[in-house]
Design a protein around this motif. Sequence first.
Motif, PDB file in Angstrom:
ATOM      1  N   LEU A  74       4.791  12.598  10.156  1.00 24.10           N
ATOM      2  CA  LEU A  74       3.793  12.141  11.125  1.00 24.10           C
ATOM      3  C   LEU A  74       2.820  11.173  10.442  1.00 24.10           C
ATOM      4  CD1 LEU A  74       2.605  12.392  14.000  1.00 24.10           C
ATOM      5  CD2 LEU A  74       1.140  14.237  13.113  1.00 24.10           C
ATOM      6  N   GLN A  75       2.791   9.931  10.928  1.00 24.04           N
ATOM      7  CA  GLN A  75       1.850   8.922  10.430  1.00 24.04           C
ATOM      8  C   GLN A  75       0.597   8.978  11.284  1.00 24.04           C
ATOM      9  OE1 GLN A  75       2.176   6.502   7.871  1.00 24.04           O
ATOM     10  NE2 GLN A  75       0.034   5.996   8.306  1.00 24.04           N
ATOM     11  N   VAL A  76      -0.585   9.235  10.642  1.00 24.31           N
ATOM     12  CA  VAL A  76      -1.861   9.363  11.342  1.00 24.31           C
ATOM     13  C   VAL A  76      -2.798   8.250  10.869  1.00 24.31           C
ATOM     14  CG1 VAL A  76      -3.821  10.861  11.852  1.00 24.31           C
ATOM     15  CG2 VAL A  76      -1.551  11.866  11.460  1.00 24.31           C
ATOM     16  N   SER A  77      -3.395   7.524  11.830  1.00 23.70           N
ATOM     17  CA  SER A  77      -4.392   6.495  11.517  1.00 23.70           C
ATOM     18  C   SER A  77      -5.639   6.780  12.338  1.00 23.70           C
ATOM     19  CB  SER A  77      -3.871   5.097  11.844  1.00 23.70           C
ATOM     20  OG  SER A  77      -2.769   4.771  11.027  1.00 23.70           O
ATOM     21  N   ILE A  78      -6.793   6.862  11.648  1.00 26.06           N
ATOM     22  CA  ILE A  78      -8.074   7.103  12.306  1.00 26.06           C
ATOM     23  C   ILE A  78      -8.991   5.921  11.981  1.00 26.06           C
ATOM     24  CG2 ILE A  78     -10.056   8.658  12.523  1.00 26.06           C
ATOM     25  CD1 ILE A  78      -8.268  10.892  11.432  1.00 26.06           C
ATOM     26  N   PHE A  79      -9.511   5.268  13.013  1.00 22.19           N
ATOM     27  CA  PHE A  79     -10.341   4.082  12.815  1.00 22.19           C
ATOM     28  C   PHE A  79     -11.559   4.146  13.730  1.00 22.19           C
ATOM     29  CE2 PHE A  79     -11.636  -0.232  13.845  1.00 22.19           C
ATOM     30  CZ  PHE A  79     -11.800  -0.770  12.581  1.00 22.19           C
ATOM     31  N   PRO A  80     -12.778   3.837  13.230  1.00 19.98           N
ATOM     32  CA  PRO A  80     -13.113   3.324  11.892  1.00 19.98           C
ATOM     33  C   PRO A  80     -13.440   4.421  10.878  1.00 19.98           C
ATOM     34  CG  PRO A  80     -15.043   3.175  13.293  1.00 19.98           C
ATOM     35  CD  PRO A  80     -13.946   3.755  14.150  1.00 19.98           C
ATOM     36  N   ALA A  81     -13.142   5.668  11.198  1.00 18.87           N
ATOM     37  CA  ALA A  81     -13.417   6.790  10.288  1.00 18.87           C
ATOM     38  C   ALA A  81     -14.904   6.885   9.979  1.00 18.87           C
ATOM     39  CB  ALA A  81     -12.595   6.675   9.004  1.00 18.87           C
ATOM     40  N   GLN A  82     -15.727   6.682  10.988  1.00 20.72           N
ATOM     41  CA  GLN A  82     -17.174   6.793  10.865  1.00 20.72           C
ATOM     42  C   GLN A  82     -17.697   7.633  12.011  1.00 20.72           C
ATOM     43  OE1 GLN A  82     -18.526   2.732  10.842  1.00 20.72           O
ATOM     44  NE2 GLN A  82     -17.952   2.389   8.706  1.00 20.72           N
ATOM     45  N   ALA A  83     -18.877   8.229  11.800  1.00 22.99           N
ATOM     46  CA  ALA A  83     -19.473   9.057  12.846  1.00 22.99           C
ATOM     47  C   ALA A  83     -19.622   8.241  14.124  1.00 22.99           C
ATOM     48  CB  ALA A  83     -20.824   9.585  12.381  1.00 22.99           C
ATOM     49  N   GLY A  84     -19.210   8.836  15.242  1.00 27.91           N
ATOM     50  CA  GLY A  84     -19.221   8.140  16.516  1.00 27.91           C
ATOM     51  C   GLY A  84     -17.823   8.089  17.101  1.00 27.91           C
ATOM     52  N   ASN A  85     -17.575   7.126  17.971  1.00 28.19           N
ATOM     53  CA  ASN A  85     -16.267   7.008  18.615  1.00 28.19           C
ATOM     54  C   ASN A  85     -15.211   6.531  17.629  1.00 28.19           C
ATOM     55  OD1 ASN A  85     -17.131   7.824  21.183  1.00 28.19           O
ATOM     56  ND2 ASN A  85     -17.872   5.762  21.651  1.00 28.19           N
ATOM     57  N   ASN A  86     -14.044   7.166  17.649  1.00 29.76           N
ATOM     58  CA  ASN A  86     -12.928   6.823  16.774  1.00 29.76           C
ATOM     59  C   ASN A  86     -11.650   6.766  17.575  1.00 29.76           C
ATOM     60  OD1 ASN A  86     -13.582   7.102  13.538  1.00 29.76           O
ATOM     61  ND2 ASN A  86     -15.023   8.241  14.802  1.00 29.76           N
ATOM     62  N   SER A  87     -10.743   5.868  17.148  1.00 27.02           N
ATOM     63  CA  SER A  87      -9.409   5.787  17.734  1.00 27.02           C
ATOM     64  C   SER A  87      -8.409   6.432  16.788  1.00 27.02           C
ATOM     65  CB  SER A  87      -9.013   4.327  17.978  1.00 27.02           C
ATOM     66  OG  SER A  87      -9.861   3.738  18.938  1.00 27.02           O
ATOM     67  N   ILE A  88      -7.457   7.172  17.373  1.00 28.81           N
ATOM     68  CA  ILE A  88      -6.431   7.855  16.590  1.00 28.81           C
ATOM     69  C   ILE A  88      -5.061   7.394  17.056  1.00 28.81           C
ATOM     70  CG2 ILE A  88      -5.405  10.086  16.014  1.00 28.81           C
ATOM     71  CD1 ILE A  88      -8.120  11.345  16.207  1.00 28.81           C
ATOM     72  N   HIS A  89      -4.220   7.003  16.099  1.00 31.39           N
ATOM     73  CA  HIS A  89      -2.839   6.613  16.395  1.00 31.39           C
ATOM     74  C   HIS A  89      -1.911   7.601  15.684  1.00 31.39           C
ATOM     75  CE1 HIS A  89      -3.314   2.570  18.284  1.00 31.39           C
ATOM     76  NE2 HIS A  89      -4.518   2.677  17.716  1.00 31.39           N
ATOM     77  N   LEU A  90      -0.913   8.094  16.424  1.00 28.13           N
ATOM     78  CA  LEU A  90       0.065   9.030  15.883  1.00 28.13           C
ATOM     79  C   LEU A  90       1.465   8.439  16.056  1.00 28.13           C
ATOM     80  CD1 LEU A  90      -1.338  12.339  17.474  1.00 28.13           C
ATOM     81  CD2 LEU A  90      -1.832  11.404  15.203  1.00 28.13           C
ATOM     82  N   TYR A  91       2.245   8.471  14.962  1.00 21.37           N
ATOM     83  CA  TYR A  91       3.625   7.977  14.982  1.00 21.37           C
ATOM     84  C   TYR A  91       4.525   9.063  14.410  1.00 21.37           C
ATOM     85  CZ  TYR A  91       1.180   3.478  15.319  1.00 21.37           C
ATOM     86  OH  TYR A  91       0.360   2.454  15.686  1.00 21.37           O
ATOM     87  N   ALA A  92       5.538   9.444  15.195  1.00 22.37           N
ATOM     88  CA  ALA A  92       6.439  10.514  14.770  1.00 22.37           C
ATOM     89  C   ALA A  92       7.764   9.934  14.278  1.00 22.37           C
ATOM     90  CB  ALA A  92       6.700  11.483  15.931  1.00 22.37           C
ATOM     91  N   TYR A  93       8.212  10.419  13.111  1.00 21.99           N
ATOM     92  CA  TYR A  93       9.473   9.974  12.519  1.00 21.99           C
ATOM     93  C   TYR A  93      10.260  11.185  12.048  1.00 21.99           C
ATOM     94  CZ  TYR A  93       6.922   5.532  12.207  1.00 21.99           C
ATOM     95  OH  TYR A  93       6.190   4.423  12.492  1.00 21.99           O
ATOM     96  N   THR A  94      11.544  10.968  11.929  1.00 23.79           N
ATOM     97  CA  THR A  94      12.366  11.974  11.270  1.00 23.79           C
ATOM     98  C   THR A  94      12.108  11.890   9.772  1.00 23.79           C
ATOM     99  OG1 THR A  94      14.205  10.419  11.025  1.00 23.79           O
ATOM    100  CG2 THR A  94      14.144  11.747  13.050  1.00 23.79           C
ATOM    101  N   PRO A  95      12.533  12.892   8.994  1.00 22.81           N
ATOM    102  CA  PRO A  95      12.303  12.814   7.541  1.00 22.81           C
ATOM    103  C   PRO A  95      12.885  11.565   6.895  1.00 22.81           C
ATOM    104  CG  PRO A  95      12.860  15.059   8.169  1.00 22.81           C
ATOM    105  CD  PRO A  95      13.053  14.222   9.399  1.00 22.81           C
ATOM    106  N   ASP A  96      13.928  10.957   7.507  1.00 19.08           N
ATOM    107  CA  ASP A  96      14.487   9.730   6.937  1.00 19.08           C
ATOM    108  C   ASP A  96      13.908   8.470   7.591  1.00 19.08           C
ATOM    109  OD1 ASP A  96      15.620  10.093   9.393  1.00 19.08           O
ATOM    110  OD2 ASP A  96      17.697   9.834   8.736  1.00 19.08           O
ATOM    111  N   ARG A  97      12.701   8.600   8.206  1.00 15.70           N
ATOM    112  CA  ARG A  97      11.891   7.499   8.716  1.00 15.70           C
ATOM    113  C   ARG A  97      12.484   6.808   9.938  1.00 15.70           C
ATOM    114  NH1 ARG A  97       6.873   7.690   7.832  1.00 15.70           N
ATOM    115  NH2 ARG A  97       6.706   5.426   8.096  1.00 15.70           N
ATOM    116  N   LYS A  98      13.203   7.541  10.792  1.00 16.60           N
ATOM    117  CA  LYS A  98      13.646   6.997  12.063  1.00 16.60           C
ATOM    118  C   LYS A  98      12.722   7.501  13.161  1.00 16.60           C
ATOM    119  CE  LYS A  98      18.521   6.668  10.748  1.00 16.60           C
ATOM    120  NZ  LYS A  98      19.897   7.140  11.071  1.00 16.60           N
ATOM    121  N   PRO A  99      12.428   6.693  14.195  1.00 15.00           N
ATOM    122  CA  PRO A  99      11.541   7.148  15.267  1.00 15.00           C
ATOM    123  C   PRO A  99      12.044   8.452  15.888  1.00 15.00           C
ATOM    124  CG  PRO A  99      11.931   4.790  15.446  1.00 15.00           C
ATOM    125  CD  PRO A  99      12.856   5.290  14.380  1.00 15.00           C
TER     126      PRO A  99
END
Length: 554
Positions: free
Chosen positions: A462-487
């Motif tokens: 699971l690839q997790v991105s949190i932006f801007p990682a500061q107190a307040g409103n944040n956007s989170i993106h989640l990307y799921a892959y198999t262990p060999d990096r396929k969607p």
Amino acid sequence: MPVKTIERRRVLAVLAGLLLGLFGPLLAAAPASAHAALVGSDPANGSVVPDAPNRVTLTFSESVQLISDKIQVLAPDGSRADQGQPTVSGSQVTVPLRSGGGRGTYLVSYRVTSADSHPVAGTITYSVGAASTPPAATQENDVEVDPVVGALIPIGKYLGYAGLVLLVGPVLVLALLWPHRLDRRGPGRVIWTGIGLVAGSTLLGLWLQAPYTLGTGLFEVTVDDLRDVLASTFGAVMLVRLGVIVAAAFLLRPLLTGPAGGESRLDLALLGVLGVTALATWPLTGHPTASPVPGVSVVIDALHLGAMAVWLGGLVMLFAFLLPRADARELGAILPIWSRWAAAAVGALIFAGVVQALIEVSTLDGLINSTYGRMILAKVGLAAAVLAVAGFSRKLVRSRAAAETPGPLRRIVLAELAITAVVLGVTSLLVQEPPPRTAQAVESGPVSTTVDQTLTSEKMSLQVSIFPAQAGNNSIHLYAYTPDRKPLPVVEWKATASLPAKNLENIEIPLLRITDFHAIGDVNLPYPGDWEFKFIARTTEIDQTTLTMTAKIS
């Protein structure tokens, strides 16, 4: 020894002393620094975006100009992702991208020219979908300047300043204060030298600007490179300076070769207009154009430069010609007028210097802890010494003793020349040194605050991105892959956030399913600290994976 030989040696001595004062500080001078900074970009530096953008936008701390083929965007596989020509609007550069960009990390490299004619270079990265190994840059990431080019640029600038000194002040003295009976050939040689220095430094500056901005060698300049320089704002201003110098040379011939008083008032008026125009070309290629108040800074800098040229150039004429050759009656008429000129020039210098310092160094910390500020303090100390010497000479002039015995005054003028030449050298170095406001822009440049983590289990990555990682409103993106990096398709997503230090538990994060393997969400994280996140991804009716992570929110 013949009088002409003595006069020629006297002039050469003054020129040598002036140039030594100008070039002395150069021995310790460092290469010029870039005077603009990248302060933002879209996509942001280091960010992860869900879909490939159709353009990249770079925002700088001041207006910039493009350098041909010096901005590129590389795709994760190393191919060019940009298409067409970048465009610039003030401080913002837009780079169009080709459609259908793949997933992974992209590299944006740039090299542009700042408003004060210095090159600026660097790189940023952004990722589409998920981060990967960035492609290797195919051009320099930093501003590299050929050593010979870097050494010649300040020399050219100093020659231009020396030319102004030997042109502006001597012309004023010759036109308004020169005794009719004295020969003009000596002052004429000084003025023609000034014209030659200004014209030569301008041509040298035009040539050097091409390798300076491109990072190439002195003789690696092509016709196209020179054409690009001439088409830039820098080139246009330098061409105006050349035109003004050529026009001034024609108008000066009657003053330098004709009988005393033979020049027309119209010619003198036109020379005044040309002089003001020429003085304006220096601030138009330097710091003032990038000032928070450019209109004020350009006028103040031109005033500062003109006052310096009048004062120091007048001292050259006084020391080399008037004090040795004029009689007591002539000096009695000339010195009081010159004293008032000098007082006005000094007043203009002080006024312009204070305004410049307030604009460029707005804080006490910037004055004390920056190289630019310390140079200003050095100028203040030297200027105080000059004012003390000038005050003593003014006292001599008022007592009229100088007209009878000019020897002491001549020694005082020589001291003024020596100190002011060093002041001029320090002032010239300020052109190469970025002011504190630029350093602040560099420090506050685009810094990635995105949190990127990859969480793994036996069934999922699971690839997790949190932006801007500061107190307040944040956007989170989640990307799921198999262990060999396929969607990996996900049927249902759930996520919560907790901050144990503040007793905040299980704040639900609403998630929106964008594609089979990608979801996004927005959450308000009210406090900084180490937040704990839990993600649940259901892939079938009976299979689901729970992953946790801790992220520092600033």
